[in-house]
Write a protein that holds these residues in place. Structure first.
Motif, PDB file in Angstrom:
ATOM      1  N   GLY A   1       0.806  -1.214   0.000  1.00  0.00           N
ATOM      2  CA  GLY A   1       0.000   0.000   0.000  1.00  0.00           C
ATOM      3  C   GLY A   1       0.834   1.256   0.000  1.00  0.00           C
ATOM      4  O   GLY A   1       0.513   2.232  -0.695  1.00  0.00           O
ATOM      5  N   ALA A   2       1.903   1.254   0.776  1.00  0.00           N
ATOM      6  CA  ALA A   2       2.783   2.420   0.820  1.00  0.00           C
ATOM      7  C   ALA A   2       3.415   2.682  -0.542  1.00  0.00           C
ATOM      8  O   ALA A   2       3.529   3.836  -0.983  1.00  0.00           O
ATOM      9  N   GLU A   3       3.820   1.612  -1.229  1.00  0.00           N
ATOM     10  CA  GLU A   3       4.392   1.765  -2.567  1.00  0.00           C
ATOM     11  C   GLU A   3       3.340   2.201  -3.574  1.00  0.00           C
ATOM     12  O   GLU A   3       3.584   3.054  -4.431  1.00  0.00           O
ATOM     13  N   ALA A   4       2.155   1.623  -3.473  1.00  0.00           N
ATOM     14  CA  ALA A   4       1.077   1.964  -4.405  1.00  0.00           C
ATOM     15  C   ALA A   4       0.676   3.422  -4.278  1.00  0.00           C
ATOM     16  O   ALA A   4       0.316   4.075  -5.267  1.00  0.00           O
ATOM     17  N   GLN A   5       0.745   3.944  -3.071  1.00  0.00           N
ATOM     18  CA  GLN A   5       0.342   5.331  -2.836  1.00  0.00           C
ATOM     19  C   GLN A   5       1.309   6.320  -3.480  1.00  0.00           C
ATOM     20  O   GLN A   5       0.937   7.466  -3.756  1.00  0.00           O
ATOM     21  N   LYS A   6       2.534   5.885  -3.743  1.00  0.00           N
ATOM     22  CA  LYS A   6       3.537   6.756  -4.356  1.00  0.00           C
ATOM     23  C   LYS A   6       3.320   6.928  -5.856  1.00  0.00           C
ATOM     24  O   LYS A   6       3.871   7.848  -6.461  1.00  0.00           O
ATOM     25  N   ASP A   7       2.550   6.038  -6.451  1.00  0.00           N
ATOM     26  CA  ASP A   7       2.347   6.063  -7.906  1.00  0.00           C
ATOM     27  C   ASP A   7       0.872   5.808  -8.207  1.00  0.00           C
ATOM     28  O   ASP A   7       0.478   4.711  -8.587  1.00  0.00           O
ATOM     29  N   ILE A   8       0.057   6.839  -8.023  1.00  0.00           N
ATOM     30  CA  ILE A   8      -1.390   6.688  -8.192  1.00  0.00           C
ATOM     31  C   ILE A   8      -1.745   6.329  -9.629  1.00  0.00           C
ATOM     32  O   ILE A   8      -2.648   5.507  -9.865  1.00  0.00           O
ATOM     33  N   ASP A   9      -1.058   6.907 -10.606  1.00  0.00           N
ATOM     34  CA  ASP A   9      -1.358   6.575 -12.007  1.00  0.00           C
ATOM     35  C   ASP A   9      -1.121   5.094 -12.277  1.00  0.00           C
ATOM     36  O   ASP A   9      -1.953   4.416 -12.889  1.00  0.00           O
ATOM     37  N   GLY A  10       0.024   4.591 -11.809  1.00  0.00           N
ATOM     38  CA  GLY A  10       0.334   3.178 -12.004  1.00  0.00           C
ATOM     39  C   GLY A  10      -0.608   2.278 -11.242  1.00  0.00           C
ATOM     40  O   GLY A  10      -1.027   1.227 -11.736  1.00  0.00           O
ATOM     41  N   THR A  11      -0.964   2.700 -10.045  1.00  0.00           N
ATOM     42  CA  THR A  11      -1.889   1.920  -9.223  1.00  0.00           C
ATOM     43  C   THR A  11      -3.274   1.865  -9.861  1.00  0.00           C
ATOM     44  O   THR A  11      -3.932   0.817  -9.864  1.00  0.00           O
ATOM     45  N   ALA A  12      -3.717   2.997 -10.408  1.00  0.00           N
ATOM     46  CA  ALA A  12      -5.018   3.030 -11.086  1.00  0.00           C
ATOM     47  C   ALA A  12      -5.027   2.060 -12.263  1.00  0.00           C
ATOM     48  O   ALA A  12      -6.019   1.357 -12.495  1.00  0.00           O
TER      49      ALA A  12
END
Length: 321
Positions: A242-253
């Motif tokens: 989650g911490a990593e995903a929060q750093k890259d919202i475009d990639g996470t989306a």
């Protein structure tokens, strides 16, 4: 207007009758963990990336996934020993505990403050929450939207009996909303974001400043004490992811869109709502228990829950190593 086809696209195979594994022997160490998931949040990303499979491989544990459209059926499966772990909103665990389900709170996550919304038809005369009096309002009974709907009414001095509550799961509520057979729809993301984007729908209010945002991870009551290290591994991995995903919202989306089928731009809306933070995964805190107990007391007072609950009775506290 959100269509039944669109809503069914979110539900996918979860609306079909599911064949779940039978319950395992109580207190047996596991070689497989059966995880229920919904189409939002960090657990969906974990499924997409396969991180739990990698983390648990060293323990000789494989992962089986089952998709659910909402918390109530997920917890029914978990409490009846057909699942071992899964996420849900605040209300489903209360109903599951009241029904005697074999489950434990094991962790928390924090959804966005505006994770829920109440939608009305674009040209409806409903302009404020007070205008819902006497209207048909759909929400899934026993879901977090149930709590949101009641809290929204209470914020303007209305009681549940002041509306005609209609118990519908997301796919059926979407169809009812499209047909005009309901006046308003209380719903959570990503269904909320999909419907909100439709020009024929209008947002009346979100859950921000109405409902405190709490989500929970629950485990089967036999699986958790027999496999405590597996649960702590999962929560630790989800927090890191989650911490990593929060750093890259475009990639996470993009990643979430791939697994949920929800458009990338709509998914990004859910990830950028106020207070969104996928990294807020933790063990169950005293504050979380206090919130749940107050909610249980409120629902019992409203005669929604059939009995008084003591939430702390089913909260897992891992032993110090």
């Amino acid at each position: 207007m959100v269509t039944r086809r669109q809503t069914l696209g979110l539900i996918g195979a979860a609306t079909a009758a599911m064949i779940l594994p039978v319950g395992r022997t109580a207190n047996a160490a596991a070689s497989t963990i059966r995880i229920g998931w919904q189409k939002f949040g960090i657990l969906a990303i974990a499924k997409q990336q396969g991180v739990l499979e990698k983390r648990l491989a060293s323990r000789g544990i494989s992962v089986e996934w089952s998709e659910f459209s909402s918390g109530p059926p997920l917890l029914e499966a978990l409490g009846s020993n057909a699942l071992d772990f899964g996420p849900t909103g605040d209300v489903p665990p209360l109903f599951a505990q009241a029904a005697g389900g074999n489950l434990l709170y094991v962790g928390t996550y924090k959804p966005p403050a505006a994770f829920h919304g109440i939608l009305v038809h674009k040209d409806a005369p409903i302009q404020k929450i007070e205008d819902l009096k006497g209207k048909k309002v759909a929400y899934k009974r026993g879901s977090s939207a149930h709590n949101f709907a009641f809290k929204a009414l209470a914020s303007v001095g209305l009681m549940p009996d002041d509306i005609e509550g209609v118990d519908l799961p997301p796919q059926d509520a979407g169809a009812a909303f499209k047909s005009g057979s309901i006046d308003a729809w209380a719903i959570w993301d990503p269904f909320f974001a999909v419907a909100e984007a439709d020009p024929e729908a209008r947002l009346l209010v979100t859950s921000e400043n109405i409902v405190e945002a709490w989500g929970y991870f629950l485990g089967n009551g036999d699986f958790v004490p027999a496999n405590p290290d597996v649960i702590t591994d999962i929560l630790d991995e989800l927090a890191k992811l989650g911490a990593e995903a929060q750093k890259d919202i475009d990639g996470t989306a993009k990643q979430l869109a791939e697994i949920t089928g929800v458009k990338e731009e709509i998914t990004k809306v859910t990830l950028t709502r106020a207070g969104a933070d996928l990294g807020k995964v933790a063990l169950v805190s005293d504050d979380a228990v206090k919130y749940q107990q107050a909610l249980a007391d409120d629902f019992h007072a409203l005669k929604v829950l059939p009995r008084q609950l003591t939430v702390s009775d089913i909260v897992w506290r891992p032993k110090e190593s």
